[in-house]
Write a protein that holds these residues in place. Structure first.
Motif, PDB file in Angstrom:
ATOM      1  N   SER A 187       0.830  -1.208   0.000  1.00  0.00           N
ATOM      2  CA  SER A 187       0.000   0.000   0.000  1.00  0.00           C
ATOM      3  C   SER A 187       0.862   1.255   0.000  1.00  0.00           C
ATOM      4  O   SER A 187       0.587   2.220  -0.725  1.00  0.00           O
ATOM      5  CB  SER A 187      -0.930   0.003   1.214  1.00  0.00           C
ATOM      6  N   GLY A 190       2.378   1.940  -3.300  1.00  0.00           N
ATOM      7  CA  GLY A 190       1.409   2.553  -4.205  1.00  0.00           C
ATOM      8  C   GLY A 190       1.242   4.042  -3.966  1.00  0.00           C
ATOM      9  O   GLY A 190       1.084   4.821  -4.909  1.00  0.00           O
ATOM     10  N   LEU A 206      -4.413   1.970  -9.617  1.00  0.00           N
ATOM     11  CA  LEU A 206      -4.307   0.650  -9.001  1.00  0.00           C
ATOM     12  C   LEU A 206      -2.833   0.259  -9.014  1.00  0.00           C
ATOM     13  O   LEU A 206      -2.219   0.178 -10.079  1.00  0.00           O
ATOM     14  CB  LEU A 206      -5.128  -0.382  -9.771  1.00  0.00           C
ATOM     15  N   GLY A 216      -1.176  -4.691  -2.961  1.00  0.00           N
ATOM     16  CA  GLY A 216      -1.318  -3.425  -3.668  1.00  0.00           C
ATOM     17  C   GLY A 216      -2.308  -2.521  -2.979  1.00  0.00           C
ATOM     18  O   GLY A 216      -2.660  -2.719  -1.809  1.00  0.00           O
ATOM     19  N   VAL A 217      -2.763  -1.550  -3.729  1.00  0.00           N
ATOM     20  CA  VAL A 217      -3.681  -0.573  -3.150  1.00  0.00           C
ATOM     21  C   VAL A 217      -4.351   0.208  -4.268  1.00  0.00           C
ATOM     22  O   VAL A 217      -3.794   0.355  -5.362  1.00  0.00           O
ATOM     23  CB  VAL A 217      -2.906   0.403  -2.216  1.00  0.00           C
ATOM     24  N   LEU A 218      -5.553   0.667  -4.013  1.00  0.00           N
ATOM     25  CA  LEU A 218      -6.213   1.636  -4.876  1.00  0.00           C
ATOM     26  C   LEU A 218      -5.935   3.011  -4.290  1.00  0.00           C
ATOM     27  O   LEU A 218      -6.168   3.245  -3.098  1.00  0.00           O
ATOM     28  CB  LEU A 218      -7.719   1.373  -4.935  1.00  0.00           C
ATOM     29  N   PRO A 224      -4.523   6.665  -0.311  1.00  0.00           N
ATOM     30  CA  PRO A 224      -4.821   5.233  -0.399  1.00  0.00           C
ATOM     31  C   PRO A 224      -6.195   4.907   0.171  1.00  0.00           C
ATOM     32  O   PRO A 224      -6.623   5.497   1.168  1.00  0.00           O
ATOM     33  CB  PRO A 224      -3.714   4.603   0.456  1.00  0.00           C
ATOM     34  N   LEU A 226      -7.922   2.421   2.221  1.00  0.00           N
ATOM     35  CA  LEU A 226      -7.464   1.377   3.138  1.00  0.00           C
ATOM     36  C   LEU A 226      -8.584   0.651   3.859  1.00  0.00           C
ATOM     37  O   LEU A 226      -8.324  -0.253   4.653  1.00  0.00           O
ATOM     38  CB  LEU A 226      -6.493   1.978   4.163  1.00  0.00           C
ATOM     39  N   GLY A 233      -6.593  -3.874   0.414  1.00  0.00           N
ATOM     40  CA  GLY A 233      -5.472  -4.055  -0.499  1.00  0.00           C
ATOM     41  C   GLY A 233      -4.858  -5.441  -0.460  1.00  0.00           C
ATOM     42  O   GLY A 233      -3.857  -5.689  -1.141  1.00  0.00           O
ATOM     43  N   GLU A 234      -5.430  -6.362   0.307  1.00  0.00           N
ATOM     44  CA  GLU A 234      -4.910  -7.732   0.348  1.00  0.00           C
ATOM     45  C   GLU A 234      -5.440  -8.507  -0.863  1.00  0.00           C
ATOM     46  O   GLU A 234      -6.126  -9.527  -0.743  1.00  0.00           O
ATOM     47  CB  GLU A 234      -5.299  -8.414   1.663  1.00  0.00           C
ATOM     48  N   PHE A 235      -5.095  -8.018  -2.041  1.00  0.00           N
ATOM     49  CA  PHE A 235      -5.601  -8.607  -3.278  1.00  0.00           C
ATOM     50  C   PHE A 235      -5.156 -10.054  -3.446  1.00  0.00           C
ATOM     51  O   PHE A 235      -5.836 -10.859  -4.087  1.00  0.00           O
ATOM     52  CB  PHE A 235      -5.131  -7.789  -4.479  1.00  0.00           C
TER      53      PHE A 235
END
Length: 390
Positions: A187, A190, A206, A216-218, A224, A226, A233-235
């Motif tokens: 995160s 990102g 993304l 990752g993170v948006l 971010p 969160l 973000g735990e894709f």
């Protein structure tokens, strides 16, 4: 202090805060550029700059020569005795620490391998490293910001590639009242890409990275997303993988297990590696060297990553996708496999102009810089500055 004086003081502080944030985001700009961006009059810009120089937060130095006549315009830069933050990255095998000044310049950096892997030992060793920063740096430290390879929820590490569970980082606080922040490494990487890297200027970004698993993170307008407890973000734990495989997180079929060195080892018929990141690097080197089995393993893992990225585009609708870590290396090593799998996973209306991939512009410094960015968000807040700028 009367109400009028209090109001005037608050307005003055808001002006100083705006200038500090601008200089942090745009070091090396001229005073005229700053004034235009913030809609400040010449007099106000001069007055605020003068106050901040006197307090040793920012400075003005001669700008680069342009070849035209006259003296070049001075540029706004961090003061050489200004505030600093400490950014710490705790990885699967190694740690890094950087002292960072306003404007994201790294002043001092250290790194090493974990002598022990338990939380108490690692944090004690890192505290010594932070306290061992140069004598000139320590009095200027305003915040410590930690990036960890693991899941962070409500300011604690709830799960980590180091095997930690429900761990706090209070042991790293070297001075009472100093801001102490904790975030997920992907995160924070990102955040750095959005503000200073390949995602700068993008409204909805993304960011995806692979180290041990994928995270990752948006990032929306530089901030971010969160979630409610900070654990978004735990894709890598979305069920994009083989349901017969159980992930260390406790779930089955996690995307994590399809996209890193563990997946490559399975494709090669090898046992699970102790360090998936190093194993992935070895397989990539073999693939680039022409080894056919390694090339197939890399292509399979890259395709699995591309399919998951396509699914995330449907869920999150980003303008761009930045890639760092092993994800960046996979995109470089097997671009056709990535693009084909990515497009196949997209809804048809997106295929003509899908959100493009962009390789990280910050490399291995991204996580540290992201940790520094959120530290300066705290330092350059109204509450913190109320006590600093009097």
């Amino acid at each position: 202090m009367t109400a009028d004086h209090h109001h005037a003081h608050a307005l003055r502080r808001q002006g100083e805060l705006a200038v500090l944030r601008y200089v942090h985001a745009n070091p090396g700009s001229t005073r005229a550029q700053m004034a235009k961006a913030l809609a400040l009059g010449t007099g106000s810009a001069t007055e605020i700059t003068t106050r901040l120089r006197a307090r040793k937060w920012i400075d003005e130095i001669d700008g680069p020569k342009t070849g035209t006549r006259g003296r070049p315009s001075p540029t706004l830069v961090p003061h050489p005795k200004g505030p600093l933050v400490c950014a710490v990255e705790i990885g699967h095998e190694r740690w890094r620490m950087a002292i960072v000044e306003l404007g994201a310049g790294i002043v001092e950096e250290r790194s090493g391998r974990h002598g022990a892997r338990d939380a108490e030992s690692v944090l004690a060793a890192l505290r010594k490293q932070i306290a061992g920063a140069s004598r000139e740096c320590l009095p200027r430290l305003r915040a410590i910001s930690v990036a960890v390879s693991g899941t962070v929820q409500r300011g604690r590490i709830v799960q980590s590639t180091l095997g930690w569970s429900n761990v706090g980082i209070e042991a790293l606080r070297i001075r009472p009242g100093m801001a102490l922040l904790l975030g997920n490494d992907a995160s924070l990487g990102g955040v750095a890409e959005a503000r200073r890297g390949a995602g700068r200027g993008v409204a909805v970004l993304l960011h995806l990275t692979i180290e041990v698993g994928v995270g990752g993170v948006l990032v929306v307008d530089g901030r971010p997303v969160l979630g409610a407890s900070g654990a978004a973000g735990e894709f890598g734990h979305m069920p994009f993988g083989d349901r017969t495989l159980r992930c260390p997180c406790g779930a089955h079929g996690c995307w994590d297990l399809e996209v890193d060195g563990r997946a490559m080892a399975r494709h090669l018929g090898q046992p699970p590696p102790r360090d998936p990141r190093s194993a992935a690097e070895r397989t990539l080197r073999d693939a680039l060297g022409g080894a056919s089995r390694a090339r197939k393993a890399v292509a399979s893992v890259t395709a699995a990553f591309g399919r998951g990225a396509g699914a995330l585009v449907s869920a999150l609708d980003p303008d761009r996708i930045t890639l760092s870590g092993l994800a960046r290396e996979l995109a470089t090593a097997a671009p056709d496999a990535l693009e084909c799998a990515y497009r196949d996973a997209l809804m048809s209306f997106r295929r003509e102009a899908p959100p493009p991939f962009a390789l990280s512009a910050l490399g291995t410094d991204g996580v540290l810089l992201g940790a520094a960015e959120v530290a300066f968000d705290e330092v350059l807040s109204d509450v913190r500055l109320a006590g600093e700028l009097r």
